[in-house]
Motif scaffolding. Structure first.
Motif, PDB file in Angstrom:
ATOM      1  N   THR A 172       0.816  -1.216   0.000  1.00  0.00           N
ATOM      2  CA  THR A 172       0.000   0.000   0.000  1.00  0.00           C
ATOM      3  C   THR A 172       0.847   1.262   0.000  1.00  0.00           C
ATOM      4  N   ALA A 173       2.119   1.140   0.412  1.00  0.00           N
ATOM      5  CA  ALA A 173       2.997   2.315   0.446  1.00  0.00           C
ATOM      6  C   ALA A 173       3.415   2.759  -0.947  1.00  0.00           C
ATOM      7  N   ILE A 174       3.174   1.892  -1.929  1.00  0.00           N
ATOM      8  CA  ILE A 174       3.560   2.211  -3.306  1.00  0.00           C
ATOM      9  C   ILE A 174       2.301   2.410  -4.139  1.00  0.00           C
ATOM     10  N   THR A 175       2.249   3.495  -4.868  1.00  0.00           N
ATOM     11  CA  THR A 175       1.064   3.806  -5.666  1.00  0.00           C
ATOM     12  C   THR A 175       1.068   2.990  -6.959  1.00  0.00           C
ATOM     13  N   ASP A 176      -0.098   2.923  -7.578  1.00  0.00           N
ATOM     14  CA  ASP A 176      -0.212   2.222  -8.862  1.00  0.00           C
ATOM     15  C   ASP A 176       0.651   2.892  -9.924  1.00  0.00           C
ATOM     16  N   GLY A 195      12.870  -3.131   1.274  1.00  0.00           N
ATOM     17  CA  GLY A 195      12.405  -4.170   2.177  1.00  0.00           C
ATOM     18  C   GLY A 195      12.511  -5.559   1.600  1.00  0.00           C
ATOM     19  N   THR A 196      12.597  -5.675   0.292  1.00  0.00           N
ATOM     20  CA  THR A 196      12.670  -7.001  -0.328  1.00  0.00           C
ATOM     21  C   THR A 196      13.929  -7.740   0.101  1.00  0.00           C
ATOM     22  N   ALA A 197      15.018  -7.035   0.280  1.00  0.00           N
ATOM     23  CA  ALA A 197      16.255  -7.685   0.727  1.00  0.00           C
ATOM     24  C   ALA A 197      16.081  -8.231   2.131  1.00  0.00           C
ATOM     25  N   GLU A 198      15.415  -7.439   2.990  1.00  0.00           N
ATOM     26  CA  GLU A 198      15.172  -7.900   4.352  1.00  0.00           C
ATOM     27  C   GLU A 198      14.244  -9.113   4.361  1.00  0.00           C
ATOM     28  N   GLU A 199      13.250  -9.067   3.473  1.00  0.00           N
ATOM     29  CA  GLU A 199      12.331 -10.208   3.389  1.00  0.00           C
ATOM     30  C   GLU A 199      13.054 -11.463   2.925  1.00  0.00           C
ATOM     31  N   GLU A 200      13.972 -11.288   1.981  1.00  0.00           N
ATOM     32  CA  GLU A 200      14.730 -12.438   1.490  1.00  0.00           C
ATOM     33  C   GLU A 200      15.590 -13.030   2.604  1.00  0.00           C
ATOM     34  N   GLU A 201      16.203 -12.160   3.401  1.00  0.00           N
ATOM     35  CA  GLU A 201      17.018 -12.648   4.509  1.00  0.00           C
ATOM     36  C   GLU A 201      16.161 -13.378   5.534  1.00  0.00           C
ATOM     37  N   GLU A 202      14.989 -12.821   5.825  1.00  0.00           N
ATOM     38  CA  GLU A 202      14.078 -13.473   6.766  1.00  0.00           C
ATOM     39  C   GLU A 202      13.627 -14.813   6.234  1.00  0.00           C
ATOM     40  N   GLU A 203      13.375 -14.901   4.918  1.00  0.00           N
ATOM     41  CA  GLU A 203      12.969 -16.163   4.300  1.00  0.00           C
ATOM     42  C   GLU A 203      14.074 -17.206   4.429  1.00  0.00           C
ATOM     43  N   LYS A 204      15.335 -16.753   4.266  1.00  0.00           N
ATOM     44  CA  LYS A 204      16.465 -17.674   4.406  1.00  0.00           C
ATOM     45  C   LYS A 204      16.567 -18.191   5.840  1.00  0.00           C
ATOM     46  N   ARG A 205      16.331 -17.285   6.807  1.00  0.00           N
ATOM     47  CA  ARG A 205      16.398 -17.704   8.209  1.00  0.00           C
ATOM     48  C   ARG A 205      15.310 -18.720   8.547  1.00  0.00           C
ATOM     49  N   LYS A 206      14.117 -18.499   7.971  1.00  0.00           N
ATOM     50  CA  LYS A 206      13.013 -19.443   8.201  1.00  0.00           C
ATOM     51  C   LYS A 206      13.368 -20.814   7.659  1.00  0.00           C
ATOM     52  N   PHE A 237      17.507   0.161 -12.009  1.00  0.00           N
ATOM     53  CA  PHE A 237      18.030   0.132 -10.645  1.00  0.00           C
ATOM     54  C   PHE A 237      18.068   1.535 -10.042  1.00  0.00           C
ATOM     55  N   GLU A 238      18.170   2.545 -10.903  1.00  0.00           N
ATOM     56  CA  GLU A 238      18.308   3.914 -10.431  1.00  0.00           C
ATOM     57  C   GLU A 238      16.965   4.589 -10.159  1.00  0.00           C
ATOM     58  N   ILE A 239      15.888   3.929 -10.509  1.00  0.00           N
ATOM     59  CA  ILE A 239      14.564   4.508 -10.282  1.00  0.00           C
ATOM     60  C   ILE A 239      14.259   4.489  -8.785  1.00  0.00           C
ATOM     61  N   PRO A 240      13.828   5.613  -8.219  1.00  0.00           N
ATOM     62  CA  PRO A 240      13.529   5.662  -6.778  1.00  0.00           C
ATOM     63  C   PRO A 240      12.528   4.595  -6.342  1.00  0.00           C
ATOM     64  N   GLU A 241      11.559   4.327  -7.207  1.00  0.00           N
ATOM     65  CA  GLU A 241      10.554   3.320  -6.855  1.00  0.00           C
ATOM     66  C   GLU A 241      11.186   1.942  -6.671  1.00  0.00           C
ATOM     67  N   PHE A 242      12.311   1.710  -7.344  1.00  0.00           N
ATOM     68  CA  PHE A 242      12.993   0.419  -7.204  1.00  0.00           C
ATOM     69  C   PHE A 242      13.992   0.454  -6.054  1.00  0.00           C
ATOM     70  N   THR A 243      14.815   1.496  -6.001  1.00  0.00           N
ATOM     71  CA  THR A 243      15.873   1.547  -4.993  1.00  0.00           C
ATOM     72  C   THR A 243      15.339   1.790  -3.595  1.00  0.00           C
ATOM     73  N   CYS A 244      14.283   2.596  -3.487  1.00  0.00           N
ATOM     74  CA  CYS A 244      13.756   2.930  -2.157  1.00  0.00           C
ATOM     75  C   CYS A 244      12.625   2.004  -1.734  1.00  0.00           C
ATOM     76  N   LYS A 245      11.637   1.847  -2.603  1.00  0.00           N
ATOM     77  CA  LYS A 245      10.445   1.097  -2.234  1.00  0.00           C
ATOM     78  C   LYS A 245      10.696  -0.397  -2.123  1.00  0.00           C
TER      79      LYS A 245
END
Length: 286
Positions: A195-199, A258-269, A247-255
């Motif tokens: 929801t933090a990212i617009t259409d 969290g995907t990296a954190e999610e991937e790390e959490e998935e690895k820990r699970k 990669f340089e688009i703010p929507e990709f680099t900023c928004k």
């Protein structure tokens, strides 16, 4: 002003002569001492008159100064031109010897990306440039002349050498570019329902990924239709750069941070699950 004049008085010896003792004096030498004459000094002072008559340097006007400065600047420019001419000429000579050695040492690699005619044409340009160096008159030499000759001399040889480099890097570049596109799609999919990212932001990111993928796939397809002796459809560095454009688009680099954190959490699970499975298996065996 005054000048001191000194005179010596006393006994003097004639230059080039020496005193010789007689046999009788030799007998009494041990019982006698040498007599040294006393030197007396007399000082006389004379007054001098000094008159200043000026220097030898003529007056230096502003116009004279400007003319001298212009002459020095002209000399500097001539020195710079001499150094630039020598550097440009040396660069042309160095290229001639260097490229000839490359074509001899890397004959096998070059033969994969160039026909015999292409190789002969390239080396002919090099030979003509070498002969041309002997024909240039000293008064005709200039840095621009040598630079222009180098540019025309190296075109055909450089085209072949670029194809050698690209052949060695192309496969890895394609692999990396496709991996980047895959990564972009995965990231776009993960932020699909956030929801933090617009259409509008999601649409912009997807369009950039699709545009990069389309260009990359088209270039790969074009390259597959070409022979190795033809000009490549793309450069490896260019292909990778296109795959990283979003990669340089703010929507990709900023928004998508969290995907990296999610991937790390998935690895820990997964790691914890593997640990539990291992403990369960041991319990069953026990």
């Amino acid at each position: 002003a005054s000048v001191e004049v000194k005179k010596q008085s006393g006994e003097e010896k004639e230059e080039g002569t020496s005193e010789t003792q007689t046999p009788d004096s030799d007998k009494n030498a041990s019982n006698s001492t040498d007599i040294v004459p006393e030197i007396k000094t007399r000082t006389k002072k004379v007054s001098l008159t000094v008159t200043y008559e000026g220097g030898d340097m003529l007056s230096f006007t502003e116009s004279d100064f400007k003319a001298s400065l212009k002459k020095l600047e002209d000399m500097d420019l001539r020195d710079i031109a001499v150094h630039e001419n020598a550097a440009a000429k040396n660069k042309l000579e160095s290229y001639i010897y260097e490229v000839r050695g490359i074509f001899e040492d890397d004959e096998k690699a070059i033969s994969k990306v160039a026909t015999k005619e292409q190789i002969q044409d390239a080396l002919q340009e090099v030979k003509e440039a070498e002969d041309w160096l002997w024909d240039v008159e000293p008064e005709e030499e200039s840095a621009k002349l040598f630079r222009d000759k180098l540019k025309t001399t190296r075109k055909k040889a450089d085209d072949i050498l670029v194809r050698v480099v690209e052949l060695g890097e192309r496969a890895e570049a394609i692999k990396k570019a496709l991996a980047n596109i895959k990564r972009g799609k995965a990231a776009a999919l993960k932020i699909k329902n956030r929801t933090a990212i617009t259409d509008e932001e999601r649409s912009k990111l997807n369009n950039e990924i699709q545009s990069a993928e389309k260009w990359i796939l088209e270039k790969i397809e074009q390259q597959e239709k070409l022979s190795l002796t033809e000009k490549p459809a793309f450069k490896s560095a260019e292909l990778v750069k296109w795959s990283e454009s979003f990669f340089e688009i703010p929507e990709f680099t900023c928004k998508t941070k969290g995907t990296a954190e999610e991937e790390e959490e998935e690895k820990r699970k997964k790691y914890r699950l593997r640990g539990r499975s291992s403990e369960t298996a041991k319990a069953h065996r026990g």
